[in-house]
Motif scaffolding. Structure first.
Motif, PDB file in Angstrom:
ATOM      1  N   PRO A   1     -12.201   1.887  -0.726  1.00 12.66           N
ATOM      2  CA  PRO A   1     -12.198   3.320  -1.026  1.00 12.66           C
ATOM      3  C   PRO A   1     -12.573   4.209   0.156  1.00 12.66           C
ATOM      4  CG  PRO A   1     -13.192   2.121  -2.836  1.00 12.66           C
ATOM      5  CD  PRO A   1     -12.956   1.110  -1.745  1.00 12.66           C
ATOM      6  N   GLU A   2     -13.444   3.733   1.047  1.00 14.50           N
ATOM      7  CA  GLU A   2     -13.920   4.568   2.138  1.00 14.50           C
ATOM      8  C   GLU A   2     -12.875   4.813   3.217  1.00 14.50           C
ATOM      9  OE1 GLU A   2     -17.595   3.169   3.668  1.00 14.50           O
ATOM     10  OE2 GLU A   2     -18.625   3.270   1.742  1.00 14.50           O
ATOM     11  N   VAL A   3     -11.785   4.046   3.243  1.00 13.12           N
ATOM     12  CA  VAL A   3     -10.767   4.254   4.280  1.00 13.12           C
ATOM     13  C   VAL A   3      -9.411   4.594   3.675  1.00 13.12           C
ATOM     14  CG1 VAL A   3     -11.943   2.762   5.948  1.00 13.12           C
ATOM     15  CG2 VAL A   3     -10.268   1.767   4.397  1.00 13.12           C
ATOM     16  N   ARG A   4      -9.391   4.994   2.419  1.00 16.12           N
ATOM     17  CA  ARG A   4      -8.127   5.371   1.802  1.00 16.12           C
ATOM     18  C   ARG A   4      -7.648   6.733   2.303  1.00 16.12           C
ATOM     19  NH1 ARG A   4      -9.634   3.670  -4.397  1.00 16.12           N
ATOM     20  NH2 ARG A   4      -9.595   1.415  -4.074  1.00 16.12           N
ATOM     21  N   GLY A   5      -6.351   6.966   2.123  1.00 16.85           N
ATOM     22  CA  GLY A   5      -5.781   8.251   2.508  1.00 16.85           C
ATOM     23  C   GLY A   5      -5.287   8.308   3.926  1.00 16.85           C
ATOM     24  N   HIS A   6      -5.293   7.174   4.650  1.00 19.32           N
ATOM     25  CA  HIS A   6      -4.902   7.174   6.054  1.00 19.32           C
ATOM     26  C   HIS A   6      -3.827   6.139   6.368  1.00 19.32           C
ATOM     27  CE1 HIS A   6      -8.230   9.858   6.339  1.00 19.32           C
ATOM     28  NE2 HIS A   6      -9.122   8.925   6.108  1.00 19.32           N
ATOM     29  N   ARG A   7      -3.012   5.804   5.353  1.00 17.74           N
ATOM     30  CA  ARG A   7      -1.820   4.982   5.489  1.00 17.74           C
ATOM     31  C   ARG A   7      -2.108   3.498   5.742  1.00 17.74           C
ATOM     32  NH1 ARG A   7       2.828   6.692   5.184  1.00 17.74           N
ATOM     33  NH2 ARG A   7       3.697   4.978   6.422  1.00 17.74           N
ATOM     34  N   LEU A   8      -3.336   3.054   5.563  1.00 19.40           N
ATOM     35  CA  LEU A   8      -3.591   1.625   5.705  1.00 19.40           C
ATOM     36  C   LEU A   8      -2.908   0.852   4.587  1.00 19.40           C
ATOM     37  CD1 LEU A   8      -4.908  -0.720   7.126  1.00 19.40           C
ATOM     38  CD2 LEU A   8      -7.030  -0.256   5.871  1.00 19.40           C
ATOM     39  N   GLY A   9      -2.903   1.394   3.376  1.00 16.78           N
ATOM     40  CA  GLY A   9      -2.202   0.751   2.269  1.00 16.78           C
ATOM     41  C   GLY A   9      -0.728   0.598   2.560  1.00 16.78           C
ATOM     42  N   ALA A  10      -0.112   1.646   3.133  1.00 21.54           N
ATOM     43  CA  ALA A  10       1.314   1.578   3.485  1.00 21.54           C
ATOM     44  C   ALA A  10       1.560   0.505   4.547  1.00 21.54           C
ATOM     45  CB  ALA A  10       1.783   2.941   3.991  1.00 21.54           C
ATOM     46  N   ARG A  11       0.656   0.387   5.520  1.00 22.83           N
ATOM     47  CA  ARG A  11       0.791  -0.661   6.546  1.00 22.83           C
ATOM     48  C   ARG A  11       0.759  -2.041   5.932  1.00 22.83           C
ATOM     49  NH1 ARG A  11      -3.416  -0.626  11.094  1.00 22.83           N
ATOM     50  NH2 ARG A  11      -2.177  -2.443  11.684  1.00 22.83           N
ATOM     51  N   LEU A  12      -0.157  -2.253   4.984  1.00 21.00           N
ATOM     52  CA  LEU A  12      -0.265  -3.560   4.346  1.00 21.00           C
ATOM     53  C   LEU A  12       1.000  -3.885   3.554  1.00 21.00           C
ATOM     54  CD1 LEU A  12      -3.985  -3.292   3.203  1.00 21.00           C
ATOM     55  CD2 LEU A  12      -3.077  -5.046   4.739  1.00 21.00           C
ATOM     56  N   VAL A  13       1.503  -2.907   2.797  1.00 16.33           N
ATOM     57  CA  VAL A  13       2.729  -3.133   2.020  1.00 16.33           C
ATOM     58  C   VAL A  13       3.903  -3.396   2.955  1.00 16.33           C
ATOM     59  CG1 VAL A  13       4.396  -2.069   0.458  1.00 16.33           C
ATOM     60  CG2 VAL A  13       1.952  -1.819   0.019  1.00 16.33           C
ATOM     61  N   ASP A  14       4.051  -2.584   4.002  1.00 14.08           N
ATOM     62  CA  ASP A  14       5.171  -2.752   4.940  1.00 14.08           C
ATOM     63  C   ASP A  14       5.110  -4.111   5.635  1.00 14.08           C
ATOM     64  OD1 ASP A  14       6.038  -0.251   4.273  1.00 14.08           O
ATOM     65  OD2 ASP A  14       5.279   0.740   6.079  1.00 14.08           O
ATOM     66  N   THR A  15       3.896  -4.551   5.974  1.00 16.68           N
ATOM     67  CA  THR A  15       3.732  -5.856   6.630  1.00 16.68           C
ATOM     68  C   THR A  15       4.158  -6.977   5.699  1.00 16.68           C
ATOM     69  OG1 THR A  15       1.918  -5.035   8.009  1.00 16.68           O
ATOM     70  CG2 THR A  15       2.050  -7.420   7.676  1.00 16.68           C
ATOM     71  N   CYS A  16       3.792  -6.866   4.439  1.00 19.46           N
ATOM     72  CA  CYS A  16       4.184  -7.868   3.443  1.00 19.46           C
ATOM     73  C   CYS A  16       5.702  -7.889   3.272  1.00 19.46           C
ATOM     74  CB  CYS A  16       3.486  -7.572   2.118  1.00 19.46           C
ATOM     75  SG  CYS A  16       3.771  -8.804   0.836  1.00 19.46           S
ATOM     76  N   VAL A  17       6.322  -6.720   3.204  1.00 17.86           N
ATOM     77  CA  VAL A  17       7.773  -6.626   3.045  1.00 17.86           C
ATOM     78  C   VAL A  17       8.479  -7.252   4.243  1.00 17.86           C
ATOM     79  CG1 VAL A  17       9.734  -5.031   2.944  1.00 17.86           C
ATOM     80  CG2 VAL A  17       7.702  -4.603   1.544  1.00 17.86           C
ATOM     81  N   SER A  18       8.018  -6.916   5.448  1.00 19.65           N
ATOM     82  CA  SER A  18       8.643  -7.448   6.663  1.00 19.65           C
ATOM     83  C   SER A  18       8.529  -8.965   6.722  1.00 19.65           C
ATOM     84  CB  SER A  18       7.985  -6.834   7.907  1.00 19.65           C
ATOM     85  OG  SER A  18       8.209  -5.449   7.960  1.00 19.65           O
ATOM     86  N   PHE A  19       7.357  -9.492   6.360  1.00 21.32           N
ATOM     87  CA  PHE A  19       7.165 -10.940   6.369  1.00 21.32           C
ATOM     88  C   PHE A  19       8.104 -11.615   5.373  1.00 21.32           C
ATOM     89  CE2 PHE A  19       5.203 -14.720   4.509  1.00 21.32           C
ATOM     90  CZ  PHE A  19       4.985 -15.491   5.641  1.00 21.32           C
ATOM     91  N   ALA A  20       8.197 -11.059   4.162  1.00 20.93           N
ATOM     92  CA  ALA A  20       9.062 -11.645   3.132  1.00 20.93           C
ATOM     93  C   ALA A  20      10.513 -11.656   3.590  1.00 20.93           C
ATOM     94  CB  ALA A  20       8.919 -10.875   1.823  1.00 20.93           C
ATOM     95  N   ARG A  21      10.931 -10.595   4.244  1.00 18.95           N
ATOM     96  CA  ARG A  21      12.313 -10.507   4.725  1.00 18.95           C
ATOM     97  C   ARG A  21      12.566 -11.550   5.819  1.00 18.95           C
ATOM     98  NH1 ARG A  21      12.467  -5.181   5.466  1.00 18.95           N
ATOM     99  NH2 ARG A  21      13.508  -4.759   3.482  1.00 18.95           N
ATOM    100  N   GLU A  22      11.620 -11.654   6.768  1.00 16.95           N
ATOM    101  CA  GLU A  22      11.785 -12.602   7.867  1.00 16.95           C
ATOM    102  C   GLU A  22      11.700 -14.049   7.381  1.00 16.95           C
ATOM    103  OE1 GLU A  22       8.765 -11.483  10.606  1.00 16.95           O
ATOM    104  OE2 GLU A  22       9.698  -9.544  11.076  1.00 16.95           O
TER     105      GLU A  22
END
Length: 311
Positions: free
Chosen positions: A240-261
């Motif tokens: 909760p203390e680091v939300r709102g700064h796109r870290l969640g989006a980075r984690l999701v994008d990293t997971c998507v990229s890994f699954a694709r590769e």
């Protein structure tokens, strides 16, 4: 909404939780700021003074005096950082860890008492409202705070020793605090993590820890699904203390990229409608809602959702 609306809410909430008389409310000798510093050190095991100053937006002189008091009381040790001798490492002593544990225990009891006043069928509504307030105010503050830069530097890496346990612990804590979910949810997370650790295929399955200043602040997992050529995103969490700064989006994008590769054709996930911020992340990443079903789990009435992304 007017300025007075926000001030009125602030007065109401600080009175409700006793923030103006924190030490008396929790029967401790520590102020709210002192308790926050102890909490940060407890969560991180050890941290640089500069990390504490940035995380809590404290004046350097004030933090130095506070740490001096803690050191005199035998709660912390200080020394040069192993990474950069110009930075000061701070760590709790056994006595300090005991004090932090007591504060955490009493704080949870206080919040539990407060939450008990709210009927069970209204808790999801309360949690969603609090999540919305936090998200909107965090977004509005982004241009004026140094936190986004720090979060942007978070490293996404494999879990280290003990950090699979952190995933279970932090999920249990956050979802209990924000949604009132009971131990059933923590048990589910423990099973998922244990099964993944025992059977993981490194070529097509992976867990990431978001590391900020040497402490975990987020996680996500990509595992093989039962359906052919399909991966499943699991256990997305941003502290909760680091939300709102796109870290969640980075984690999701990293997971998507890994699954694709890794050669998967689809990436799927299951979530609950009450988790609005997470659902927005999935929508932005291109996931589509495929099914919904009401259920009663973790002590709450929920609506489960299936989402799918074609890779």
């Amino acid at each position: 909404m007017t300025i007075e609306d926000i001030r009125s809410f602030n007065r109401f909430y600080t009175n409700l939780i006793g923030a103006l008389d924190y030490s008396r409310q929790l029967h401790t000798p520590y102020t709210l700021t002192e308790a926050r510093v102890l909490y940060e050190l407890s969560a991180a095991r050890q941290a640089d003074a500069a990390d504490l100053r940035g995380a809590l937006t404290l004046d350097a002189g004030y933090l130095s005096r506070l740490l001096g008091k803690f050191e005199k009381d035998g709660l912390i040790t200080r020394g040069p950082s192993a990474v950069d001798a110009r930075r000061q490492r701070v760590a709790l002593t056994p006595r300090g860890r005991e004090a932090a544990h007591l504060l955490e225990e009493r704080s949870r009891e206080q919040v539990g008492t407060l939450l008990a006043r709210v009927p069970a069928d209204r808790r999801a509504r309360l949690a969603a409202a609090m999540s919305t307030v936090r998200e909107l105010l965090a977004e509005s503050a982004m241009p004026h705070t140094a936190v986004p830069n720090a979060v942007g530097e978070a490293e996404l890496r494999e879990p280290g020793p003990g950090e699979l346990g952190w995933i279970v612990k932090r999920h249990g804590e956050v979802y209990a605090q924000e949604y009132g979910w009971n131990a059933e949810f923590e048990a589910l997370v423990a099973r998922i993590v244990a099964d993944h650790a025992a059977r993981r295929d490194p070529a097509c399955e992976r867990t990431w820890i978001a590391d900020l200043g040497g402490r975990p602040v987020g996680t996500v997992m990509c595992v093989r699904d039962e359906a052919p050529d399909t991966a499943r995103l699991r256990l997305l969490l941003v502290d909760p203390e680091v939300r709102g700064h796109r870290l969640g989006a980075r984690l999701v994008d990293t997971c998507v990229s890994f699954a694709r590769e890794a050669g998967y054709r689809e990436l799927v996930l299951w979530t609950n409608s009450v988790l609005e911020s997470a659902r927005r992340l999935y929508e932005r990443a291109g996931f589509e809602l495929t099914a919904e079903k009401p259920h009663h789990s973790y002590g709450a009435d929920l609506v489960g959702q299936d989402w799918r992304l074609t890779l």
